[in-house]
Design an enzyme around this catalytic site. Structure first.
Site, short mmCIF file in Angstrom:
data_model
loop_
_atom_site.label_atom_id
_atom_site.label_comp_id
_atom_site.label_asym_id
_atom_site.label_seq_id
_atom_site.Cartn_x
_atom_site.Cartn_y
_atom_site.Cartn_z
CD1 TRP A 145 -17.01 35.03 2.50
CD2 TRP A 145 -19.17 35.21 1.95
NE1 TRP A 145 -17.10 35.87 1.42
CE2 TRP A 145 -18.41 35.99 1.06
CE3 TRP A 145 -20.55 35.17 1.80
CZ2 TRP A 145 -18.99 36.74 0.04
CZ3 TRP A 145 -21.13 35.90 0.78
CH2 TRP A 145 -20.36 36.68 -0.09
CE LYS A 174 -16.42 39.61 1.82
NZ LYS A 174 -16.80 40.84 2.52
CD GLU A 229 -35.22 49.11 0.42
OE1 GLU A 229 -35.61 48.56 1.47
OE2 GLU A 229 -34.14 49.69 0.33
CB THR A 245 -34.33 52.35 3.55
OG1 THR A 245 -33.43 53.06 2.70
CG2 THR A 245 -35.39 51.71 2.73
#
Ligand code: AMP
Length: 541
Positions: A443, A438, A330, A185
Site C-alpha cells: 500500500w 495498491k 459519527e 454525512t
C-alpha cells in the site's frame, strides 16, 4: 450497590443557562448575511433561545420533530441550536453545499417539519421546494426589512415571529438520552446517513472539547469556528463555548482569507478551527498582503490531513500552535487530538512537526484500535496499518432510520480510515480505505505523498490517486494545482520528492490542473478525481 449521587440529566439547555448566569456579558459576535457585524451576549442569546422555543411551540413543533437549518455560522443559528434541542425537538443542520438531489433526499428522509434558512439559501430551497412537500413552513432568518420576495410556501420572518414571543419558556426536564441534533454525512457512496446525537453525548463531548489537552476552550478564550455549524456541529464549538463561557466569533458567509483576517484582528481571536482548505486561503491572503494574526494562539486543523508546510507556516511565521485533530460526523466529531506532551518540549522543531503530522492520541472517552481485513487487532507499533475502529459515548451506534447493524464485534465502529498507532498512543491516518493505492500487493499512502508534494513552494494543493497499471495493479498519479504565479515543471516536483519518500512510492506521472474537486465539507473529492482520470494512461503502463 448503587452510588448515592444525583441523577441530574446532561442537557443542552443547561449549557446556555450556565453561560447566561456566569458569563452573562460575554459576547457572541457575528458577521451577518445582511452585512453589518452583530454583537450579542450569552444572557441575550439565552433569552432569545427561549423566545424561539416559544415560537416553535406556537408553530406546532412537537418533541422529537426535526427542524432543519440551512445557515452560516451566526447568532440566529446559535439560538436555533439551543431553542430546538432545548425544547426537545431535533436540530437538523443541513449542508447547503450538497447537490440538490442529496438535499432533497436528506430533507425527506429526516421529515423536517420546518426549515430555517439564511437569505443566501432561499433561492436554493425555492429550486427544490416541490420535491420536499412534507415541509410545513420556512422561516427566513432575517428581519422584516430584509425579508425577500419568495415563492416558498408559508414563508415566515424570523424576527417578526420573535417579536411576538416572550422569554418565559421553561426548558423541559428531558431524559439525557433524548435526541438533540441530526447531521447527515456526505458519504462518498450510497445515500447520506444521519448521525443522531443526544443531549448526553453532546454535553460529554463538550466537556472533552474544553479540556486543556483537547481544544482547551475556557472563559478567556475567543474562538472563531470557521468550520460551519452544518459540519458536525462546528466540531461542537457552539456548545463548548457556552460550557466554558468563551467569546464566540461567527464568520457568517465570508470564509475567505480577508474576511477571516478582519474578524481575527477586530475581535482579538485566539483560537481558530477549520479544515485545511480554509487555512490555505487564509495563509495565502496573509502571505500576499504581508499581514499577521498576532492574537491567535492555537489553530485547530481537522477534517483532512494537515500538511507539514501548513503547520510550519502557522507556527514559524505566525507564532500560533497547530492542534491537529481527527474525527468524523459519527464521532461528534472529536476523536483524537495532536497536542504535544511535556516530553516533546526538547525535540528539535522539525521532529515536533513530524509528530504533529499525526492526528494524535484518542481523547479520554474514545477508544481506538486498528484491525486487519479479518478483523484481527494489529499491534500498536507505529508500523502496522489497518482499519481504524472506535468506541465511546459520543460515537454513533446506529444511523437515523437505518435498518441493520452498523457496529462490529464488541461494539466497535469501523471508520473507513486506515491508520497506524504508535506505542506512545499517536494515531496517524494514512488514507481513507477507498483511497489507498495498491501497488504490487503493497500500500502507498496518498496522504503522505500529498503532504510531501505541498511542501514544494510552487505547489498550492495536490492529490494522489491510483491509476490502473498492467503490472503493478495500481500506480500513483500526482495531480497538482500550482501556487499563484508559479509554473512548476514535472521533473522539478518529482526530484523534490527524492529522498523524502521510498523509491517505489514515486508517482508515475504528474498532471497540472487549475483546481481540484472538493466535497461539500471541503475535502478533496478523490472519487470525482478518479472519475476525471478514469481513462488516463500512465507513461509506464
Ligand atoms: P466528516 O464526517 O465529513 O467530518 O469526515 C470524516 C472523515 O474526514 C474521516 O473519516 C477522515 O477520513 C477525514 N479526516 C478527518 N480529520 C482528519 C485528519 N486530521 N486527517 C486526515 N483525515 C481526516
Amino acid at each position: 450497590m448503587r452510588g448515592l449521587m444525583m441523577d441530574t440529566p446532561l442537557l443542552i439547555s443547561s449549557l446556555i443557562e450556565y453561560a447566561a448566569l456566569y458569563h452573562a456579558g460575554t459576547e457572541i459576535v457575528s458577521r451577518t448575511v445582511e452585512g453589518p457585524i452583530h454583537r450579542t451576549t450569552y444572557l441575550d442569546a439565552r433569552n432569545r433561545s427561549k423566545q424561539l422555543a416559544g415560537v416553535l411551540q406556537r408553530l406546532g413543533v412537537e418533541p422529537g420533530d426535526r427542524v432543519g437549518t440551512l445557515a452560516w455560522n451566526g447568532y440566529r443559528h446559535f439560538e436555533i441550536y439551543y431553542a430546538v434541542s432545548g425544547m426537545g425537538a431535533v436540530c437538523h443542520t443541513i449542508n447547503p453545499r450538497l447537490f440538490a438531489e442529496q438535499l432533497v433526499y436528506i430533507i425527506n428522509h429526516a421529515e423536517d417539519a420546518y426549515l430555517f434558512v439564511d437569505l443566501t439559501f432561499v433561492p436554493l430551497l425555492e429550486s427544490i421546494q416541490e420535491q420536499i412537500p412534507g415541509v410545513r413552513g420556512y422561516v427566513v432568518m432575517t428581519d422584516a426589512e430584509h425579508m425577500p420576495e419568495t415563492s416558498l410556501p408559508n414563508a415566515l420572518c424570523y424576527e417578526e415571529l420573535m417579536a411576538r414571543e416572550s422569554a418565559d419558556f421553561d426548558w423541559p426536564a428531558l431524559d439525557e438520552n433524548t435526541a438533540s441534533s441530526l447531521c447527515y454525512t456526505s458519504g462518498t457512496t450510497g445515500h447520506p446517513k444521519g448521525a443522531l446525537f443526544s443531549h448526553r453525548s453532546t454535553v460529554l463531548h463538550s466537556y472533552s472539547a474544553c479540556s486543556l489537552d483537547t481544544l482547551g476552550v475556557c472563559s478567556r478564550t475567543i474562538v472563531l469556528p470557521v468550520v460551519p455549524m452544518f459540519h458536525a456541529n462546528a466540531w461542537g464549538l457552539p456548545y463548548a463555548a457556552a460550557l466554558a463561557g468563551a467569546k464566540l466569533v461567527m464568520p457568517g458567509a465570508r470564509l475567505d482569507g480577508e474576511g477571516i483576517h478582519q474578524l481575527v484582528e477586530a475581535e482579538e481571536v485566539d483560537l481558530l478551527a477549520g479544515v485545511p482548505t480554509v487555512w490555505l486561503m487564509l495563509l495565502g491572503y496573509l502571505e500576499q498582503n504581508g499581514k499577521t494574526i498576532d492574537s491567535v494562539e492555537k489553530v485547530v486543523i481537522g477534517g483532512a490531513a494537515a500538511p507539514r508546510s501548513m503547520i510550519e507556516a502557522f507556527q514559524q511565521r505566525h507564532g500560533a500552535t497547530v492542534i491537529h485533530a481527527w474525527g468524523m460526523t459519527e464521532t461528534s466529531p472529536i476523536g483524537t487530538i495532536g497536542t504535544l506532551k511535556r516530553q516533546h518540549d526538547g525535540l528539535p522543531e522539525e521532529e515536533r512537526v513530524t509528530l504533529q503530522l499525526k492526528q494524535g492520541r484518542g481523547v479520554y472517552g474514545i477508544e481506538l484500535r486498528i484491525v486487519d481485513d479479518e478483523g484481527n487487532e494489529l499491534p500498536r507499533d507505529g508500523v502496522a496499518f489497518g482499519e481504524l475502529q472506535v468506541r465511546g459515548p459520543w460515537v454513533v451506534r446506529s444511523y437515523f432510520r437505518h435498518d441493520g447493524e452498523i457496529l462490529g464485534d464488541e461494539g466497535w465502529f469501523s471508520t473507513g480510515d486506515v491508520a497506524t498507532l504508535s506505542p506512545d498512543g499517536f494515531m496517524q491516518i494514512t488514507d481513507r480505505s477507498k483511497d489507498v493505492i495498491k501497488s504490487g500487493g503493497e500500500w502507498i499512502s496518498s496522504i503522505d505523498l500529498e503532504n510531501e508534494v505541498v511542501s514544494h513552494p510552487s505547489v498550492a494543493e495536490a492529490a494522489v490517486i491510483g491509476i490502473a497499471h498492467p503490472k503493478w495493479d495500481e500506480r500513483p498519479l500526482l495531480v497538482v494545482v500550482p501556487a499563484e504565479g508559479a509554473a512548476p515543471e514535472r521533473d522539478e516536483i518529482l526530484s523534490h520528492l527524492e529522498g523524502r519518500i521510498v523509491k517505489w512510492w514515486m508517482p508515475d506521472d504528474v498532471v497540472f490542473v487549475d483546481e481540484l474537486p472538493h466535497t461539500a465539507t471541503g475535502k478533496i473529492s478523490k472519487l470525482t478525481l478518479r472519475e476525471q482520470f478514469s481513462d488516463y494512461q500512465l507513461p509506464t503502463a
